[in-house]
Design a protein around this motif. Sequence first.
Motif, PDB file in Angstrom:
ATOM      1  N   TYR A 192      35.398  54.348  35.216  1.00  0.00           N
ATOM      2  CA  TYR A 192      35.642  55.032  36.293  1.00  0.00           C
ATOM      3  C   TYR A 192      37.093  55.210  36.378  1.00  0.00           C
ATOM      4  N   ARG A 193      37.944  55.638  35.164  1.00  0.00           N
ATOM      5  CA  ARG A 193      39.050  56.517  34.328  1.00  0.00           C
ATOM      6  C   ARG A 193      39.185  57.549  34.836  1.00  0.00           C
ATOM      7  N   GLY A 194      40.607  57.572  35.456  1.00  0.00           N
ATOM      8  CA  GLY A 194      40.469  59.486  36.362  1.00  0.00           C
ATOM      9  C   GLY A 194      40.216  59.183  37.730  1.00  0.00           C
ATOM     10  N   VAL A 195      38.875  58.589  38.152  1.00  0.00           N
ATOM     11  CA  VAL A 195      38.686  57.875  39.605  1.00  0.00           C
ATOM     12  C   VAL A 195      39.481  57.116  40.197  1.00  0.00           C
ATOM     13  N   ILE A 196      39.835  55.753  39.256  1.00  0.00           N
ATOM     14  CA  ILE A 196      40.935  54.885  40.452  1.00  0.00           C
ATOM     15  C   ILE A 196      42.241  55.084  39.889  1.00  0.00           C
ATOM     16  N   ARG A 197      42.812  53.954  40.204  1.00  0.00           N
ATOM     17  CA  ARG A 197      44.393  54.360  39.429  1.00  0.00           C
ATOM     18  C   ARG A 197      44.367  53.593  38.579  1.00  0.00           C
ATOM     19  N   ASP A 198      45.641  54.029  37.531  1.00  0.00           N
ATOM     20  CA  ASP A 198      45.477  52.890  35.697  1.00  0.00           C
ATOM     21  C   ASP A 198      46.423  52.229  36.709  1.00  0.00           C
ATOM     22  N   ASP A 199      47.189  51.114  37.569  1.00  0.00           N
ATOM     23  CA  ASP A 199      47.321  49.979  37.473  1.00  0.00           C
ATOM     24  C   ASP A 199      46.140  48.974  38.176  1.00  0.00           C
ATOM     25  N   LEU A 200      45.128  49.769  38.876  1.00  0.00           N
ATOM     26  CA  LEU A 200      44.211  48.829  39.797  1.00  0.00           C
ATOM     27  C   LEU A 200      43.266  48.366  38.557  1.00  0.00           C
ATOM     28  N   MET A 201      42.808  49.093  37.490  1.00  0.00           N
ATOM     29  CA  MET A 201      42.399  49.061  35.935  1.00  0.00           C
ATOM     30  C   MET A 201      43.105  48.701  35.121  1.00  0.00           C
ATOM     31  N   GLN A 202      44.026  48.583  34.682  1.00  0.00           N
ATOM     32  CA  GLN A 202      44.482  46.981  34.139  1.00  0.00           C
ATOM     33  C   GLN A 202      44.792  45.549  35.180  1.00  0.00           C
ATOM     34  N   GLU A 203      44.879  45.854  36.213  1.00  0.00           N
ATOM     35  CA  GLU A 203      45.120  43.644  36.840  1.00  0.00           C
ATOM     36  C   GLU A 203      43.133  43.874  36.782  1.00  0.00           C
ATOM     37  N   ILE A 204      42.384  44.555  36.664  1.00  0.00           N
ATOM     38  CA  ILE A 204      41.173  44.053  36.584  1.00  0.00           C
ATOM     39  C   ILE A 204      40.781  43.093  34.622  1.00  0.00           C
ATOM     40  N   LEU A 205      41.239  44.215  34.249  1.00  0.00           N
ATOM     41  CA  LEU A 205      41.637  43.331  32.872  1.00  0.00           C
ATOM     42  C   LEU A 205      42.064  42.382  32.557  1.00  0.00           C
ATOM     43  N   ASP A 206      43.155  42.612  33.377  1.00  0.00           N
ATOM     44  CA  ASP A 206      44.123  41.014  33.455  1.00  0.00           C
ATOM     45  C   ASP A 206      43.217  39.790  33.740  1.00  0.00           C
ATOM     46  N   LEU A 207      42.375  40.683  35.121  1.00  0.00           N
ATOM     47  CA  LEU A 207      41.998  38.783  35.716  1.00  0.00           C
ATOM     48  C   LEU A 207      40.708  38.731  35.099  1.00  0.00           C
ATOM     49  N   ALA A 208      39.628  39.863  34.186  1.00  0.00           N
ATOM     50  CA  ALA A 208      38.736  39.355  33.719  1.00  0.00           C
ATOM     51  C   ALA A 208      39.162  38.739  32.389  1.00  0.00           C
ATOM     52  N   GLY A 209      39.927  38.985  31.463  1.00  0.00           N
ATOM     53  CA  GLY A 209      40.498  38.170  29.995  1.00  0.00           C
ATOM     54  C   GLY A 209      40.351  36.646  29.974  1.00  0.00           C
ATOM     55  N   ALA A 210      40.800  36.339  31.880  1.00  0.00           N
ATOM     56  CA  ALA A 210      40.760  34.900  31.495  1.00  0.00           C
ATOM     57  C   ALA A 210      40.439  34.327  32.361  1.00  0.00           C
ATOM     58  N   LEU A 211      38.591  35.294  32.366  1.00  0.00           N
ATOM     59  CA  LEU A 211      37.136  34.665  33.024  1.00  0.00           C
ATOM     60  C   LEU A 211      36.507  34.624  31.606  1.00  0.00           C
ATOM     61  N   ARG A 212      36.649  35.137  30.519  1.00  0.00           N
ATOM     62  CA  ARG A 212      35.347  36.030  29.539  1.00  0.00           C
ATOM     63  C   ARG A 212      34.326  34.852  29.337  1.00  0.00           C
ATOM     64  N   GLY A 213      33.216  35.425  29.248  1.00  0.00           N
ATOM     65  CA  GLY A 213      32.143  34.451  29.470  1.00  0.00           C
ATOM     66  C   GLY A 213      31.858  33.649  30.711  1.00  0.00           C
ATOM     67  N   LEU A 214      32.207  33.705  31.590  1.00  0.00           N
ATOM     68  CA  LEU A 214      31.853  32.767  32.913  1.00  0.00           C
ATOM     69  C   LEU A 214      30.667  32.950  33.607  1.00  0.00           C
ATOM     70  N   ARG A 215      29.676  32.216  33.423  1.00  0.00           N
ATOM     71  CA  ARG A 215      28.532  33.012  33.572  1.00  0.00           C
ATOM     72  C   ARG A 215      28.238  32.948  35.241  1.00  0.00           C
ATOM     73  N   VAL A 216      28.784  33.813  35.689  1.00  0.00           N
ATOM     74  CA  VAL A 216      28.325  34.243  37.327  1.00  0.00           C
ATOM     75  C   VAL A 216      26.901  34.761  38.041  1.00  0.00           C
ATOM     76  N   VAL A 217      26.167  33.724  38.519  1.00  0.00           N
ATOM     77  CA  VAL A 217      24.101  34.454  39.233  1.00  0.00           C
ATOM     78  C   VAL A 217      24.797  34.937  39.735  1.00  0.00           C
ATOM     79  N   HIS A 218      24.772  36.052  40.333  1.00  0.00           N
ATOM     80  CA  HIS A 218      23.708  36.274  41.847  1.00  0.00           C
ATOM     81  C   HIS A 218      22.781  36.019  42.728  1.00  0.00           C
ATOM     82  N   VAL A 219      22.430  35.846  43.931  1.00  0.00           N
ATOM     83  CA  VAL A 219      21.566  35.464  43.995  1.00  0.00           C
ATOM     84  C   VAL A 219      21.191  36.505  45.754  1.00  0.00           C
ATOM     85  N   ASN A 220      19.969  36.676  45.301  1.00  0.00           N
ATOM     86  CA  ASN A 220      19.978  37.651  46.956  1.00  0.00           C
ATOM     87  C   ASN A 220      18.303  38.090  47.020  1.00  0.00           C
TER      88      ASN A 220
END
Length: 433
Positions: A14-42
């Motif tokens: 998504y680089r070039g399509v979204i802003r770099d600061d958004l990309m960094q924010e996502i990486l920071d958040l994800a770093g704290a949630l690594r390995g989290l088992r999220v199950v979506h059900v629909n």
Amino acid sequence: MQTVRVSRRTLRQYRGVIRDDLMQEILDLAGALRGLRVVHVNATPVGGGVAELLQSVVPLQRSLGLDARWMVMEPEEAFFDATKHLHNLLQGAPGELSEDERRTYLACNERTAAEMRRFRADVWVIHDPQPAAAGAALAGVPRIWRCHIDTSQPNPEAAAFVLSFVNRYDALVYSRPEFRLPGAAAPRVAIIEPAIDPLLAKNRRVPPARAREVLRRIGIDPTRPLVAQVARLDPWKDPLGVIDAYRLAKRRVPDLQLALLGVMAAKDDPEAARVYRAVRAYAGDDPDVHIYVDGSVIGPLEVAAVQSAAAVVLQKSLREGFGLSATEAMWKGVPVVVGNVGGLRSQVVDGVTGYCVNTVEECAERLVRLLTNRTLARRLGRAARERVRDHYLLPRMVRDELRLYQAILEDRGRPAAARPLAVPAASEPAAAS
Ligand code: UDP
């Protein structure tokens, strides 16, 4: 239940399509949630907006290091009759669920809950009312109920029925503030607007020559003006109102054509066949009305080509949770005319990124205005694309979801670990599917 396989994604794409600061924010958040088992059900792996979202959300979450999965219910037909009725009631239809429908709903949800108990999840994300009771039955694990429908004027009995389940969740997520169900008591409420994935073939603008070729192949004359609506054949999408508006506009633009793309793929929409017959009959023998319901004729390329080549795209809904079809057209720089309801009102700033309309007559008038003024149409189309770039692309939505996971884990007393991922593109974890 069935696990849905997903393709691969990385945030890097998504680089070039979204802003770099958004990309960094996502990486920071994800770093704290690594390995989290999220199950979506629909309720369905294909057809409609929820499946459209999950096919991209799940792989992106996986590429960020979360152990994300997507599972769908596997109920019998009677269940979908009951849940489509519940969906209609929640969108404001009069009536009530019968005893039989309640029993069918609860029995299937009990079976689903029993299957869900066999899986370990750190967070369950339950989409829409179909699996809501199953999620409620799983105590002890954080649960999020993600409502994708327009519950701005719900039938009170149906709302109470759903609330009896979702009030046991940790968080409720809606697409607009006015969708909050009265009486909801979950500890957290979040408003997260949906988004489209710019990497999907369906969301790329098809070059004019290629689009003309596709249109010809499916029987549309590419040399004449085209207006299109891409939507499940559902009364809330007002397909008959679309035909009325087209007929009025055609008096002023005689060579106008209409395409209705309503491929009947969603298992959870048993009304589609009945509505198709009604739409077909209403269109009569007008050779300029093209109705498509066959998934072997209309796939992502055809949707993209029609959206790209249309002079105007309609989404004339009477209720609308969000309306990804409108977002898809806007991202292609095409002017849209939409019902002045629900999530469409977030996307379309009236007169700036499209037009919001309340009646068939208004719809026809805006259509003619756009069909006869190319400068105006181009200006609105350009503004529409920028609005999507700023607000409605997938990484922003995933950012909002990660924030919510972090918040509910903290509510439950599990602080999210501070392990931000590194910034450089090459250091992102590889996608798993
Ligand atoms: N769609 C499609 N083919 C069709 C009709 C619809 O691929 O013939 C897709 C459309 O492109 C969009 C989704 O189905 O991605 C509909 O999502 P939306 O949020 O507009 O409505 P929902 O069906 O969830 O109410």
